[in-house]
Motif scaffolding. Structure first.
Motif, PDB file in Angstrom:
ATOM      1  N   LEU A  45      -8.093   4.924   1.299  1.00  0.00           N
ATOM      2  CA  LEU A  45      -6.626   4.861   1.295  1.00  0.00           C
ATOM      3  C   LEU A  45      -6.040   5.925   2.223  1.00  0.00           C
ATOM      4  CD1 LEU A  45      -5.708   4.335  -2.488  1.00  0.00           C
ATOM      5  CD2 LEU A  45      -5.947   2.608  -0.704  1.00  0.00           C
ATOM      6  N   ARG A  46      -6.599   7.117   2.163  1.00  0.00           N
ATOM      7  CA  ARG A  46      -6.089   8.200   3.019  1.00  0.00           C
ATOM      8  C   ARG A  46      -6.280   7.864   4.499  1.00  0.00           C
ATOM      9  NH1 ARG A  46      -8.962  11.239  -0.794  1.00  0.00           N
ATOM     10  NH2 ARG A  46      -7.622  12.298  -2.297  1.00  0.00           N
ATOM     11  N   LEU A  47      -7.445   7.354   4.836  1.00  0.00           N
ATOM     12  CA  LEU A  47      -7.746   7.063   6.242  1.00  0.00           C
ATOM     13  C   LEU A  47      -6.816   5.993   6.818  1.00  0.00           C
ATOM     14  CD1 LEU A  47     -11.661   7.075   6.124  1.00  0.00           C
ATOM     15  CD2 LEU A  47     -10.163   8.796   7.157  1.00  0.00           C
ATOM     16  N   THR A  48      -6.332   5.107   5.960  1.00  0.00           N
ATOM     17  CA  THR A  48      -5.442   4.032   6.430  1.00  0.00           C
ATOM     18  C   THR A  48      -3.978   4.313   6.114  1.00  0.00           C
ATOM     19  OG1 THR A  48      -5.876   2.824   4.361  1.00  0.00           O
ATOM     20  CG2 THR A  48      -7.216   2.250   6.289  1.00  0.00           C
ATOM     21  N   GLY A  49      -3.709   5.462   5.503  1.00  0.00           N
ATOM     22  CA  GLY A  49      -2.332   5.835   5.210  1.00  0.00           C
ATOM     23  C   GLY A  49      -1.682   4.994   4.129  1.00  0.00           C
ATOM     24  N   ARG A  50      -2.465   4.504   3.195  1.00  0.00           N
ATOM     25  CA  ARG A  50      -1.930   3.634   2.142  1.00  0.00           C
ATOM     26  C   ARG A  50      -1.725   4.392   0.831  1.00  0.00           C
ATOM     27  NH1 ARG A  50      -5.985  -1.402   3.455  1.00  0.00           N
ATOM     28  NH2 ARG A  50      -4.655  -2.462   4.975  1.00  0.00           N
ATOM     29  N   GLU A  51      -0.830   3.864   0.012  1.00  0.00           N
ATOM     30  CA  GLU A  51      -0.585   4.382  -1.323  1.00  0.00           C
ATOM     31  C   GLU A  51      -1.274   3.465  -2.339  1.00  0.00           C
ATOM     32  OE1 GLU A  51       1.105   7.193  -2.029  1.00  0.00           O
ATOM     33  OE2 GLU A  51       1.339   7.538   0.132  1.00  0.00           O
ATOM     34  N   VAL A  52      -1.331   3.916  -3.575  1.00  0.00           N
ATOM     35  CA  VAL A  52      -1.777   3.042  -4.658  1.00  0.00           C
ATOM     36  C   VAL A  52      -0.615   2.125  -5.008  1.00  0.00           C
ATOM     37  CG1 VAL A  52      -2.514   2.929  -7.064  1.00  0.00           C
ATOM     38  CG2 VAL A  52      -3.455   4.690  -5.554  1.00  0.00           C
ATOM     39  N   ARG A  53      -0.859   0.834  -4.967  1.00  0.00           N
ATOM     40  CA  ARG A  53       0.220  -0.158  -5.133  1.00  0.00           C
ATOM     41  C   ARG A  53       0.890  -0.061  -6.501  1.00  0.00           C
ATOM     42  NH1 ARG A  53       4.034  -2.749  -5.250  1.00  0.00           N
ATOM     43  NH2 ARG A  53       4.430  -4.937  -4.748  1.00  0.00           N
TER      44      ARG A  53
END
Length: 468
Positions: A45-53
């Motif tokens: 998630l960090r590497l792709t800049g995503r949050e937990v939905r």
């Protein structure tokens, strides 16, 4: 409308998108997380800049690596790293966490039901194969891999190919002295570890209907050992009584509405399964595994099998290898097999009813001198309740170690491991080579049977036990 099974109802209700000839995209209602299969997912998630939905539909605990003697003294550096990573990840992504100091901490498949997170009709996933446990509540629950953990964290959805359906119907009532653990070991022993491959198993019949929720959880927990994708049991009044008033279950009018919805989660008359297996409960006696898969088991009154008498060359070769590893001689009575260790716990049999059953056997007796025996409650809640009932005192007086909650010896990922060539009577779910420690030997039994073996020093028929 075409009659449908409970599985099909839950599946159809959760399809977000379905392209012809491709896996369905399913919505996930509850994502359970622990420290072993989640670190890489959070890093992704960090590497792709995503949050937990949906952090609110995610719940984490620490269980696999937790020491059960001194939970705050984690000696193994990898275990400590995974525990610390879960702390940091849950704090960063705002996910509820039952950490080592929490009164809710415990094995993920035990705390989900006892907190009321597990509910009928839900889709539930976790990076752990024994997620099938939650199917006891009429939920579609299955284990997922690390990449899928990341996918659910990011999207709250998951691509899945639709499994087939298998109905295992248990006719009649289980005999006195025979437990839910014996039932599922018998099923796997009779039909093999691949009987459920590619299927979701729905367990039905009189024996299932009479079971408590904790017994049903034991059955569904080990459906994965039959090769199934998941196990399912239709929710009923027993289910509703268990869930009512728990922390995360609906309250007031919402509870009434939920019950009305849950009562619709039944297999319709006339619905067709892809396969059906029928079992006569009266045929089942207390079981003990002798080999290196859960299917290599037999009744307590039987003998270690002779590989040469098995029907196929492959089965003969597999049995010979298993007996060589287990250091057992064909024809040996099961009751002649001596043990070194006894373990009562795990997500299969670490609940309060399991501890009560074991305590009833050991009360007034002493563990034989050459056996090291331990009790590991499945959660802090179970531990507290057992202590309120005085079960801990019964175990300690009998010579058992009374431990903190965690996965413990079940998988040898923490400090609770067998030494080389040690033989253990265990209430866990897997007896693979080296599962509990390098070159160790695991036999699967019910809590009462493990307790009896600890007292006698060898396997014994608990149906002949004199209770004090």
């Amino acid at each position: 409308m075409k009659p449908t099974t409970i599985f099909e109802k839950i599946w159809n209700d959760h399809i977000v998108d379905q392209e012809e000839g491709k896996p369905a995209l399913l919505y996930i209602d509850l994502h359970l997380v622990h420290e072993v299969t989640s670190p890489q997912a959070f890093e992704g998630l960090r590497l792709t800049g995503r949050e937990v939905r949906r952090p609110d539909l995610t719940y984490a605990t620490m269980d696999h690596n937790v020491p059960t003697k001194d939970r705050f003294n984690i000696e193994d550096p990898i275990s400590k790293q995974q525990i610390d990573a879960l702390y940091q990840n849950c704090e960063e992504f705002n996910i509820p966490l039952a950490d080592l100091s929490s009164p809710e901490q415990g094995i993920v498949h035990i705390i989900g039901p006892e907190m009321g997170l597990t509910q009928p009709g839900k889709t539930i996933v976790c990076g752990d194969s024994h997620t099938s446990t939650h199917g006891a509540f009429g939920a579609l629950a299955f284990g997922i891999g690390t990449s899928e953990v990341e996918h659910v964290l990011a999207t709250q959805c998951l691509q899945q190919t639709k499994p087939k359906t298998l109905n295992i119907k248990i006719n009649g009532s289980l005999p006195v002295g025979t437990t839910a653990k014996d039932l599922i070991l018998y099923i796997i022993g009779q039909h093999g570890t691949s009987v459920g491959a590619g299927h979701v198993i729905e367990f039905t019949g009189e024996a299932i209907e009479k079971m408590t929720m904790e017994e049903r959880m034991t059955v569904c927990n080990m459906s994965i050992e039959a090769g199934a994708r998941a196990g399912l049991i239709t929710p009923d009044e027993t289910t509703f009584r268990y869930l009512e008033g728990r922390h995360y279950t609906p309250k007031g009018q919402d509870w009434t509405t939920a019950i009305e919805s849950w009562k619709k989660l039944v297999t319709d008359p006339g619905a067709v399964y892809d396969q059906t297996v029928e079992i006569n409960a009266a045929d089942i006696i207390p079981q003990v595994t002798w080999g290196t898969t859960p299917s290599m088991g037999t009744g307590i009154t039987k003998n270690v099998p002779n590989p040469e008498e098995l029907p196929t060359v492959t089965e003969q070769q597999t049995a010979r290898r298993a007996l060589e590893y287990m250091e057992l001689i064909p024809g040996t009575p099961i009751t002649d097999i001596k043990i070194d260790r006894a373990f009562i716990g795990s997500c299969t049999n670490g609940r309060i009813e399991d501890l009560r059953a074991a305590a009833q056997v050991v009360k007034g007796y002493k563990v034989v001198s050459h056996v090291n025996a331990m009790i590991v409650p499945g959660s802090q809640t179970v531990k507290k309740q057992a202590e309120q009932e005085g079960l801990d005192k019964i175990f300690v007086e009998a010579g058992f170690e009374w431990r903190e909650s965690g996965c413990s010896m079940c998988l040898g990922m923490n400090s609770d491991v067998l030494k080389k060539r040690e033989r253990c009577a265990s209430t866990s779910n897997r007896n693979f080579e080296g599962r509990m420690g390098r070159n160790s030997k695991t036999h699967l039994l019910s809590p009462a049977m493990v307790a009896a073996a600890a007292i006698k020093g060898h396997f014994t028929d608990v149906r002949e036990w004199t209770f004090q």
